[in-house]
Write an enzyme that holds these catalytic residues in place. Structure first.
Site, PDB file in Angstrom:
ATOM      1  N   CYS A  76       0.841  -1.210   0.000  1.00 49.28           N
ATOM      2  CA  CYS A  76       0.000   0.000   0.000  1.00 49.28           C
ATOM      3  C   CYS A  76       0.864   1.243   0.000  1.00 49.28           C
ATOM      4  CB  CYS A  76      -0.861   0.070   1.250  1.00 49.28           C
ATOM      5  SG  CYS A  76      -1.882  -1.325   1.516  1.00 49.28           S
TER       6      CYS A  76
ATOM      7  N   GLU B 193       4.290   1.196   1.570  1.00 53.73           N
ATOM      8  CA  GLU B 193       5.559   0.900   2.196  1.00 53.73           C
ATOM      9  C   GLU B 193       6.732   1.192   1.267  1.00 53.73           C
ATOM     10  OE1 GLU B 193       2.454  -0.891   2.145  1.00 53.73           O
ATOM     11  OE2 GLU B 193       3.204  -2.861   2.686  1.00 53.73           O
TER      12      GLU B 193
END
Lengths: 319, 802
Positions: B442, B444
């Site tokens: 998402c 990171e």
């Protein structure tokens, strides 16, 4: 409320100037350039039929009741010293004639169904709120806008606030109906970078009918201000209310008037809307313009074209 | 730079449309072909080293699996035997299907079609072979009871399905495949092999490992050759002249790549894509991210365009088609995990913009065209991320990005380039390498082919932290006691500080157990789940002869711990502080009773809780609590190290866990009712931020984003009118710049749709923050009169169809 301004700016008498605030809105993109913090002040000399902020009209605090938030706990009725809150069949009614806006019911309301429109404040406190978004002004070219109500109805407060903001390097704007003593307007404009001035109607009699006041003071103030303050930018705003002030002639007259003045940046036609109607109910008032539809896009474009004939830039909306 | 594709709005090639329709019309189905071949291969390799067995099984899959070319395709390949196929990796978790064999096709969240034949295959071949051998088996056998009681099926902490899926979020070295080809990589492996000596004991495993990688290389080349042959066969019978030529070209491309370096844009896309498919075939990963595609594909695009071999229109079509290919991939999750990762989400994240290796603006023509591809295709994959460097990336690019935002698809996510670099540098990445960071999963940050870790190693439910402190370890909704330290009766907390410290004790314990579980899972994965196809493009994996999972990559961190419900814990603390300790309006007894009854019959108390300060409104007293908890977690996790010896890092993003985590919780002192979702990431609780976006950014900036090296997430609703004109776009960009100047790492905008407004009419309480702006005036939507609300809905509907 304590805030950092107290630590940074040495206390001056001006910063302690009291005012009565309706609300502060942050991140506005419709009240001058960039992202802005708008301070809505209480009190207005006009009573426009279409007013979208009726809770700003009175120069004193008023109790508002938002029924959708009410949990019917009846604490307000117990707290009301004048007995103006009545409970019948589980329904809670406020007798406005008996209500003296003391705010006792607001204090006990657990859900925020009762609110006070109008909060005592100081220049320092509002400045603290304004400074919170400094970084957004910096990147967007924004700043602070004083609105209302009519900011000039609280002259000391407004002037001190404008002065304090300018001293901090914050761009200042006001939204005014210009119905004020010239000396007050002049004092405020000294600390103003941009002034949005409303012209509701060019015809004095119509103006009085629609707003409760004539327009001679307003028009003369605008004329004097534009000549006296070459460094201030002026924007003329016309609320377009179908059937009330949207005739070709009125719009053309307004544009002609504006085009003869120096420093006018543009004319903005603000389409009438009904977003404020819920506030009338909250104040227990009738909405005077029930049934009036917002102006059509075609009509607005027509008026824009018409007003544009007089040489000034015209736009629809306040962005 | 001017956008080259602005004229392409109305233009979507027929074949793109057709491919898109195909995805939309295809219901996801279970795919057991890989599992079958893999299992059969394993049956013949008993006794050999695991990496060799895996490599041989992979190669056999490449040789035997069903392949196909679809109508109109220009880039070919799928990881499964069909599109939208849910591949099962039984060696990781055969249990995934075991428990749901009869219900998988009808379950509510993310159902998969399955045939009777498949069920038979599963029960007769696959399950019997893997029973007791899978990673999931190892995990279940190894976790101590007190961890199991805390982590399995409780939503107090969880391990992100890392016991069910392939490796963590990873961004492999696609660029190396493009530039050198698999044959080039093979040569590197062979050279390295020659430098190891079988007589040296510590070299033996490395030699074995590199030999396994060579087998994987052969597998990939074999698969590509099969596609080439298939294209030739189809070309031979194709009657349409244009299509025949295309098929011949496809055959030529697959003969050439990924075995050899790509020579043009089309080959480059094909090469990338086949390698991407191979990753999915090797192991079903949590998130295989192609990374900075606008960067590594640009030289191929530029050369082709300059030399007149490629028109921009053709290039856009190719990109659009590739974008649809990403949407053909779905991930299989268990019923439980599907709630966490709903939407069959394979998290294939593509990162655009940012800076290049020399620190200069990296935006190029492809960056614009890839945003356009997202606008053209509008499917739920790929996930698009923008590395926004506010000092260097041009405003015109951000205007293009704003166009995409205004479509209301929630795409793209926008990241603060500077903070992203800081985050990866926190893992020990050099400043040079940090310039190449990309987004995975998402939010990171990773460095492709260099930095490896499971950025989503597991989640801690911060709402549960509060609940379990108040109930002394009993989950309110189930009444079940959980093994946790007893912090005492809330009545006994004399001061707010004592209460806060009890909350921190519970939180510290959750972290401790997460670390413990993470180590077990990490160890089991080292033993049982090497990741060969991905490791192949991490140069240091070859250099060291060590797998991705064994610490091969240049930089290597242990599984990260992710916090969910920051606003919930901050708001709960703030409400307790105000109502019980500062103002004395409530006693503990009253509050606990109200929470126990989910505020039923205690509406007054709930309203008091709701009117306490809420995170997201730039109110220092509550924002400070959020910051304090966030810092506590960063410090606490940093006290532990993983198997690699590196510090454990944390993040603040929910994926979609804020939904199930909320479901498992009773009422909270914040005023949130039982079962309601928690706040997602750094975002305020739904409907509680009423001061507009600048205040939300200010609140979020109270937290040190860079200290949460696994990333932070901030979702924001956007008034539908903001992006409608040039001025709005300018404001949008300056809002972003200011937010990033404040140190915010990520923001994702959801342009408010008519559907949202209708939902707000139904549940006004959750949408108190919804602002409606018209010229010079703004109002809260839920406070408007019904007829006015209906007007606005009609207008919004009109806008989105305009």
């Amino acid at each position: 409320m304590l805030n950092r301004v107290q630590e940074i700016v040495p206390p001056e008498t001006g910063l302690m100037t009291p005012g009565l605030l309706l609300s502060i809105e942050r991140g506005s993109i419709d009240d001058g350039p960039g992202l802005r913090t708008v301070a809505f002040l209480k009190g207005c000399p006009l009573r426009c039929l279409w007013c979208s902020t009726p809770d700003a009209e009175l120069a004193s605090s008023e109790m508002e009741y938002f029924i959708d938030r009410c949990i019917a706990c009846k604490k307000c009725a117990e707290a009301c010293p004048t007995g103006a809150i009545l409970v019948s069949d589980g329904e809670i009614l406020t007798d406005r004639t008996g209500c003296d806006n003391c705010g006792k019911c607001v204090e006990v309301c657990p859900g925020g169904a009762r609110k006070m429109a109008g909060k005592k404040t100081t220049v320092m406190e509002v400045l603290g709120e304004v400074r919170r978004d400094s970084v957004f002004y910096q990147y967007s070219g924004g700043g602070v806008t004083l609105s209302g109500g009519e900011p000039l109805l609280q002259p000391e407060f407004s002037i001190e606030l404008l002065k304090a903001c300018q001293r901090e390097g914050i761009h200042t704007a006001i939204e005014t109906c210009a119905h004020a003593d010239w000396h007050i307007l002049r004092a405020a404009l000294k600390y103003t970078d941009l002034a949005h001035v409303d012209i509701k109607h060019m015809d004095p009699a119509q103006h009085k009918r629609l707003t409760g006041r004539g327009n001679s003071l307003i028009l003369s103030n605008i004329r004097r201000a534009c000549h006296a303050f070459p460094n201030v930018l002026f924007i003329i705003r016309v609320p377009v209310i179908p059937g009330y002030n949207d005739s070709d002639q009125n719009i053309a007259d307004t544009a002609r008037f504006a085009s003869e003045l120096p420093n006018i940046q543009r004319i903005e036609l603000l389409p009438y809307h009904r977003l404020g109607t819920a506030r009338y109910s909250a104040l227990g008032r009738e909405y005077p313009l029930e049934g009036v539809p917002p102006p059509s896009e075609d009509h607005l474009n027509h008026l824009k074209k018409l007003a544009g004939c007089h040489g000034l830039a015209v736009q629809i909306g306040g962005r | 730079m001017a956008t080259a594709v602005s004229d392409s709005k109305a233009r979507l090639a027929d074949r793109v449309w057709q491919a898109r329709e195909r995805v939309l019309q295809t219901r996801p189905s279970i795919d057991l072909e890989r599992a079958q071949i893999f299992t059969q291969s394993f049956m013949t390799t008993e006794g050999e080293p695991l990496v060799i067995r895996r490599a041989k099984a992979f190669k056999e899959i490449c040789q035997r699996r069903t392949i196909f070319i679809q109508d109109g395709e220009l880039i070919v390949g799928t990881p499964g035997s069909r599109i939208r196929a849910g591949i099962i990796c039984p060696e990781v978790c055969y249990q995934q299907l075991d428990e749901e064999l009869d219900t998988i096709s009808t379950r509510v969240q993310d159902p998969f079609l399955i045939t009777e034949e498949q069920k038979k295959l599963f029960t007769e071949l696959i399950r019997p072979y893997w029973k007791g051998k899978s990673l999931k088996d190892a995990w279940m056998a190894r976790i101590p009871d007190n961890l199991r009681q805390l982590a399995v099926g409780t939503s107090i902490i969880d391990f992100s399905g890392k016991d069910e899926n392939g490796p963590g979020e990873l961004a492999a070295g696609y660029q190396w495949v493009l530039n050198s080809g698999i044959n080039g990589i093979k040569k590197t492996i062979e050279r390295r092999l020659a430098s190891f000596a079988p007589a040296v004991p510590e070299h033996r495993d490395r030699i074995t490992y590199l030999k396994a990688l060579l087998i994987v290389c052969d597998g990939i080349i074999t698969l590509a050759r099969r596609y080439a042959e298939l294209a030739r066969v189809e070309a031979a019978t194709e009657t349409d002249r244009q299509r025949k030529a295309e098929l011949e070209q496809i055959a030529g491309n697959c003969e050439r790549v990924p075995a050899n370096p790509a020579r043009n844009f089309w080959e480059a896309l094909q090469s990338c894509w086949l390698y991407h498919c191979c990753l999915h075939m090797d192991l079903k990963g949590s998130a295989y991210c192609p990374g900075r595609m606008d960067q590594y594909l640009y030289p191929y695009f530029k050369r082709d365009v300059e030399e007149g071999r490629l028109t921009r229109e053709r290039a856009q079509d190719l990109l659009d088609l590739l974008w649809v290919k990403f949407a053909e991939i779905v991930s299989f999750y268990t019923r439980w995990s599907a709630i966490y990762y709903s939407g069959y989400m394979p998290f294939q994240n593509i990162t655009l913009a940012g800076i290049d290796g020399k620190g200069k603006d990296a935006v190029n023509e492809l960056s614009y065209m890839m945003v356009q591809a997202q606008m053209d295709v509008r499917l739920n994959q790929p996930t698009l991320s923008i590395r926004y460097n506010k000092e260097k990336n041009p405003d015109s690019f951000m205007h293009k990005v704003a166009e995409l935002v205004s479509l209301g698809t929630g795409n793209p996510a926008i990241f603060n380039d500077e903070v992203g670099m800081k985050m990866v540098m926190g893992h020990g990445v050099s400043s040079d390498d940090a310039r190449d960071w990309c987004v995975s999963g998402c939010v990171e940050p990773l460095v492709p082919a260099k930095l490896a870790y499971w950025s989503d190693g597991g989640h801690i439910n911060l709402g549960a932290t509060v609940e379990l402190t108040l109930t002394r370890g009993v989950q309110r909704l189930t009444g079940l006691p959980r093994p946790l330290p007893d912090t005492g009766d809330p009545e006994s907390f004399k001061t707010f500080a004592e209460f806060k410290s009890a909350v921190k004790d519970i939180l510290a314990y959750q972290i401790k157990k997460m670390v413990e579980g993470g180590r077990i899972l990490d160890q089991a994965s080292r033993e049982l789940r090497p990741v060969l196809a991905a490791s192949l493009t991490y140069p240091e994996c070859i250099e060291k002869g060590l797998d991705y999972q064994w610490g091969g990559p240049k930089y290597w961190s242990p599984p990260a711990i992710v916090l969910v419900g920051l606003a919930d814990i901050a708001n709960s603390l703030a409400a307790v502080k105000k109502l019980i300790y500062d103002e004395g309006k409530l006693t503990w007894d009253q509050l606990l009773e109200a929470l126990d009854k989910d505020f039923d019959g205690y509406e007054e108390i709930r309203q008091m809780c709701l009117s306490a300060p809420k995170y997201g409104n730039d109110i220092e007293e509550v924002d400070r609590l959020a910051a304090e908890i966030a810092r506590f977690v960063a410090e606490e996790t940093g006290r532990y190290t993983g198997l690699s010896g590196a510090e454990i890092v944390c993040g603040l993003y929910p994926v979609t866990t804020h939904m199930p985590f909320g479901k498992a919780l009773g009422a909270l002192p914040s005023g949130r009712k039982a079962g309601q979702p928690l706040a997602d990431g750094m975002s305020p609780n739904q409907g509680t931020d009423v001061k507009g976006p600048t205040a939300v950014f200010k609140s979020a900036s109270a937290v040190d984003h860079a200290a949460h090296r696994a990333g932070t997430l901030l979702n924001m609703k956007l008034s539908p009118s903001l992006l409608k004109d040039e001025k709005g776009l300018m404001h949008f960009v300056s809002l972003l710049k200011a937010a990033f100047a404040l140190g915010i790492y990520h923001v994702q905008f959801n342009a408010v749709s008519a559907e949202t407004l209708k939902a707000a009419q139904k549940r006004p309480e959750q949408y108190r923050d919804l602002l409606v702006r018209v010229a010079g005036y703004s109002a809260y939507f839920v406070e408007l009169r019904r007829d006015v609300q209906d007007d606005i809905i009609a207008r919004t509907e009109h806008m989105s169809f305009a």
